[in-house]
Design a protein around this motif. Structure first.
Motif, PDB file in Angstrom:
ATOM      1  N   LEU A 256     -19.403   1.598 -23.160  1.00  0.00           N
ATOM      2  CA  LEU A 256     -20.329   1.646 -22.287  1.00  0.00           C
ATOM      3  C   LEU A 256     -20.157   0.572 -21.210  1.00  0.00           C
ATOM      4  CD1 LEU A 256     -23.746   2.274 -24.541  1.00  0.00           C
ATOM      5  CD2 LEU A 256     -22.367   4.036 -23.088  1.00  0.00           C
ATOM      6  N   PRO A 257     -20.560   0.578 -20.049  1.00  0.00           N
ATOM      7  CA  PRO A 257     -20.539  -0.484 -19.060  1.00  0.00           C
ATOM      8  C   PRO A 257     -20.636  -1.905 -19.535  1.00  0.00           C
ATOM      9  CG  PRO A 257     -21.403   1.290 -18.063  1.00  0.00           C
ATOM     10  CD  PRO A 257     -21.404   1.810 -19.591  1.00  0.00           C
ATOM     11  N   CYS A 258     -20.279  -2.969 -19.180  1.00  0.00           N
ATOM     12  CA  CYS A 258     -20.808  -4.109 -19.351  1.00  0.00           C
ATOM     13  C   CYS A 258     -22.190  -4.537 -19.186  1.00  0.00           C
ATOM     14  CB  CYS A 258     -19.603  -5.224 -18.689  1.00  0.00           C
ATOM     15  SG  CYS A 258     -19.879  -6.981 -19.747  1.00  0.00           S
ATOM     16  N   SER A 259     -22.864  -5.293 -19.960  1.00  0.00           N
ATOM     17  CA  SER A 259     -24.037  -5.566 -19.673  1.00  0.00           C
ATOM     18  C   SER A 259     -24.342  -6.302 -18.377  1.00  0.00           C
ATOM     19  CB  SER A 259     -24.907  -6.086 -20.958  1.00  0.00           C
ATOM     20  OG  SER A 259     -24.223  -7.425 -21.244  1.00  0.00           O
ATOM     21  N   LYS A 260     -23.164  -7.023 -17.965  1.00  0.00           N
ATOM     22  CA  LYS A 260     -23.464  -7.992 -16.958  1.00  0.00           C
ATOM     23  C   LYS A 260     -21.954  -7.689 -15.779  1.00  0.00           C
ATOM     24  CE  LYS A 260     -25.756 -11.934 -18.730  1.00  0.00           C
ATOM     25  NZ  LYS A 260     -25.731 -13.285 -19.161  1.00  0.00           N
ATOM     26  N   THR A 261     -22.066  -8.017 -14.694  1.00  0.00           N
ATOM     27  CA  THR A 261     -20.887  -7.506 -13.575  1.00  0.00           C
ATOM     28  C   THR A 261     -20.272  -8.807 -13.566  1.00  0.00           C
ATOM     29  OG1 THR A 261     -22.457  -8.147 -11.881  1.00  0.00           O
ATOM     30  CG2 THR A 261     -22.365  -6.034 -12.075  1.00  0.00           C
ATOM     31  N   CYS A 262     -20.824 -10.095 -13.988  1.00  0.00           N
ATOM     32  CA  CYS A 262     -19.960 -11.158 -13.989  1.00  0.00           C
ATOM     33  C   CYS A 262     -20.570 -12.268 -15.054  1.00  0.00           C
ATOM     34  CB  CYS A 262     -19.860 -11.876 -12.904  1.00  0.00           C
ATOM     35  SG  CYS A 262     -21.252 -12.419 -11.890  1.00  0.00           S
ATOM     36  N   GLY A 263     -19.722 -13.163 -15.511  1.00  0.00           N
ATOM     37  CA  GLY A 263     -20.271 -14.014 -16.477  1.00  0.00           C
ATOM     38  C   GLY A 263     -20.375 -13.343 -17.787  1.00  0.00           C
ATOM     39  N   PRO A 264     -20.310 -14.100 -19.094  1.00  0.00           N
ATOM     40  CA  PRO A 264     -20.227 -13.347 -20.116  1.00  0.00           C
ATOM     41  C   PRO A 264     -21.489 -12.352 -20.345  1.00  0.00           C
ATOM     42  CG  PRO A 264     -20.206 -15.766 -20.464  1.00  0.00           C
ATOM     43  CD  PRO A 264     -20.658 -15.658 -18.909  1.00  0.00           C
ATOM     44  N   GLY A 265     -21.055 -11.269 -20.987  1.00  0.00           N
ATOM     45  CA  GLY A 265     -22.008 -10.073 -21.203  1.00  0.00           C
ATOM     46  C   GLY A 265     -21.394  -9.460 -22.573  1.00  0.00           C
ATOM     47  N   THR A 266     -21.988  -8.250 -22.851  1.00  0.00           N
ATOM     48  CA  THR A 266     -21.743  -7.483 -24.162  1.00  0.00           C
ATOM     49  C   THR A 266     -21.379  -6.090 -23.772  1.00  0.00           C
ATOM     50  OG1 THR A 266     -24.173  -7.336 -24.581  1.00  0.00           O
ATOM     51  CG2 THR A 266     -22.982  -9.083 -25.811  1.00  0.00           C
ATOM     52  N   GLN A 267     -20.587  -5.481 -24.350  1.00  0.00           N
ATOM     53  CA  GLN A 267     -20.372  -3.752 -24.186  1.00  0.00           C
ATOM     54  C   GLN A 267     -20.508  -3.376 -25.348  1.00  0.00           C
ATOM     55  OE1 GLN A 267     -16.161  -3.049 -23.378  1.00  0.00           O
ATOM     56  NE2 GLN A 267     -16.793  -1.310 -22.153  1.00  0.00           N
ATOM     57  N   ILE A 268     -21.439  -2.307 -25.549  1.00  0.00           N
ATOM     58  CA  ILE A 268     -21.509  -1.345 -26.470  1.00  0.00           C
ATOM     59  C   ILE A 268     -20.662  -0.412 -26.521  1.00  0.00           C
ATOM     60  CG2 ILE A 268     -23.104   0.202 -27.819  1.00  0.00           C
ATOM     61  CD1 ILE A 268     -24.076  -3.020 -27.510  1.00  0.00           C
ATOM     62  N   ARG A 269     -19.916  -0.157 -27.773  1.00  0.00           N
ATOM     63  CA  ARG A 269     -19.134   1.261 -27.626  1.00  0.00           C
ATOM     64  C   ARG A 269     -19.621   2.089 -29.154  1.00  0.00           C
ATOM     65  NH1 ARG A 269     -13.290  -1.320 -29.813  1.00  0.00           N
ATOM     66  NH2 ARG A 269     -13.785  -2.200 -31.522  1.00  0.00           N
ATOM     67  N   THR A 270     -19.137   3.131 -29.152  1.00  0.00           N
ATOM     68  CA  THR A 270     -19.672   4.151 -30.160  1.00  0.00           C
ATOM     69  C   THR A 270     -18.454   4.872 -30.442  1.00  0.00           C
ATOM     70  OG1 THR A 270     -20.412   5.718 -28.436  1.00  0.00           O
ATOM     71  CG2 THR A 270     -22.133   4.207 -29.451  1.00  0.00           C
ATOM     72  N   ARG A 271     -18.731   5.632 -31.706  1.00  0.00           N
ATOM     73  CA  ARG A 271     -17.570   6.508 -32.124  1.00  0.00           C
ATOM     74  C   ARG A 271     -18.406   7.659 -32.783  1.00  0.00           C
ATOM     75  NH1 ARG A 271     -13.839   3.287 -36.275  1.00  0.00           N
ATOM     76  NH2 ARG A 271     -15.971   2.362 -37.856  1.00  0.00           N
ATOM     77  N   THR A 272     -17.757   8.961 -33.196  1.00  0.00           N
ATOM     78  CA  THR A 272     -18.328   9.799 -33.889  1.00  0.00           C
ATOM     79  C   THR A 272     -17.579  10.305 -35.196  1.00  0.00           C
ATOM     80  OG1 THR A 272     -19.237  10.580 -31.912  1.00  0.00           O
ATOM     81  CG2 THR A 272     -19.270  12.372 -33.852  1.00  0.00           C
ATOM     82  N   CYS A 273     -17.965  10.705 -36.322  1.00  0.00           N
ATOM     83  CA  CYS A 273     -17.550  10.988 -37.557  1.00  0.00           C
ATOM     84  C   CYS A 273     -17.713  12.552 -37.552  1.00  0.00           C
ATOM     85  CB  CYS A 273     -18.313  10.528 -38.733  1.00  0.00           C
ATOM     86  SG  CYS A 273     -17.460  11.030 -40.241  1.00  0.00           S
ATOM     87  N   PRO A 274     -16.457  13.287 -37.429  1.00  0.00           N
ATOM     88  CA  PRO A 274     -16.690  14.888 -37.495  1.00  0.00           C
ATOM     89  C   PRO A 274     -17.422  15.334 -38.612  1.00  0.00           C
ATOM     90  CG  PRO A 274     -14.492  14.198 -36.850  1.00  0.00           C
ATOM     91  CD  PRO A 274     -15.049  13.001 -37.407  1.00  0.00           C
ATOM     92  N   ALA A 275     -16.975  14.433 -40.012  1.00  0.00           N
ATOM     93  CA  ALA A 275     -17.630  14.849 -41.208  1.00  0.00           C
ATOM     94  C   ALA A 275     -18.586  13.758 -41.539  1.00  0.00           C
ATOM     95  CB  ALA A 275     -16.687  14.934 -42.229  1.00  0.00           C
ATOM     96  N   PRO A 276     -20.248  13.962 -41.173  1.00  0.00           N
ATOM     97  CA  PRO A 276     -21.012  13.223 -41.525  1.00  0.00           C
ATOM     98  C   PRO A 276     -21.085  12.669 -42.828  1.00  0.00           C
ATOM     99  CG  PRO A 276     -21.818  14.880 -40.101  1.00  0.00           C
ATOM    100  CD  PRO A 276     -20.245  15.299 -40.596  1.00  0.00           C
TER     101      PRO A 276
END
Length: 296
Positions: free
Chosen positions: A182-202
């Motif tokens: 996902l986009p960074c939580s801030k446009t400048c300065g330290p921030g966090t970025q959430i990323r996800t992934r999917t399991c085809p076989a839950p």
């Protein structure tokens, strides 16, 4: 004698008794002997004169003999080998002269054979070892092995074969899809970025479906936030080994591009020994002593 009755609906309509004679004509002459030497066969025929159907045969055969014995001619050349590779036979023939070769009037065989082997047939070498299983789990697990055909030509059969292996019965763990950020939580300065992934076989994938990473660690423009300097390094060795011209230096690093100050600092060396002067001999005038003068 013959007796003929015509019966219809159980009532004798006509009863006619007639008698006919059975007359064969005389046998014809014997035909020419089938062999011109040794023993052969001959035949003769006859016809039925009627008027009724005659019983018996219309032809008969008999044997015939010649005083001249039959003899075999010279053997012919051998033909081609019966096989293109491996053990085979060569065959040659001869004729029964002055006779019929099919009548067995000559004693012996009309052909003879001898072994032949044009070349050795290609042969498979022993099978190699089985390969490792193609997969570690799930369906489609196979093992293979191969063999080599030795010799000229092609061997009958396949050069490889496959078999099944036990990992086909093991359930494979799930495989995550690629991370999607996902986009960074801030446009400048330290921030966090959430990323996800999917399991085809839950339930079968190892790990988490979501995590966070740092982003935009650079300082925002115009905020006045300065970077942090590291500690100064130790002073270097003096650039000169004597005299007062030597310099020493030390360095530091900035964790960003916004640190205020210099990365290098220089200073004069501490007390150094005096440098020894070199001397040169001046030209001497005639009648005077030469003396040495120090050269700076």
């Amino acid at each position: 004698m013959c007796r003929q009755y015509l019966v219809s609906l159980g009532v004798v309509l006509l009863a006619l008794e007639c008698c006919y004679g059975q007359n064969w004509n005389a046998w014809g002459n014997w035909a020419a002997c089938t062999a011109s030497c040794g023993t052969g066969t001959t035949s003769r025929t006859r016809e039925c004169a009627g008027p009724a159907i005659c019983t018996g045969h219309t032809a008969e055969t008999g044997s015939c003999h010649h005083a001249v014995p039959c003899e075999w001619g010279e053997w012919g050349p051998y033909g081609s080998c019966s096989t293109s590779c491996g053990p085979g036979v060569l065959t040659r023939f001869r004729n029964c002269e002055n006779g019929n070769i099919t009548s067995n009037t000559c004693v012996g065989s009309s052909n003879s054979t001898t072994p032949c082997n044009v070349r050795e047939c290609p042969q498979w070498a022993a099978w190699g070892h089985w390969s490792a299983c193609s997969v570690s789990c799930g369906p489609g697990a196979v093992i293979t092995r191969a063999r080599v055909c030795n010799g000229n030509g092609e061997c009958a059969g396949n050069s490889t074969e496959t078999g099944s292996c036990s990992p086909a019965f093991l359930e494979c763990p799930g495989v995550w899809t690629q991370w999607v950020g996902l986009p960074c939580s801030k446009t400048c300065g330290p921030g966090t970025q959430i990323r996800t992934r999917t399991c085809p076989a839950p339930g079968r994938c190892n790990g988490d479906s979501q995590d966070a990473i740092l982003c935009n660690e650079q300082v925002c423009p115009g905020t006045g936030d300065a970077g942090q300097w590291s500690e100064w390094s130790t002073w270097s060795a003096c650039s000169e080994t004597c005299g007062r011209r030597g310099r020493v230096s030390r360095v530091r690093t900035c964790n960003s591009e916004t640190c205020v100050g210099d990365t290098v600092e220089e200073a004069r060396c501490g007390r150094q020994p005096r440098c020894r002067r070199r001397r040169r001999r001046r030209n001497c005038r005639r009648g005077r002593r030469c003396r040495n003068r120090a050269q700076a």
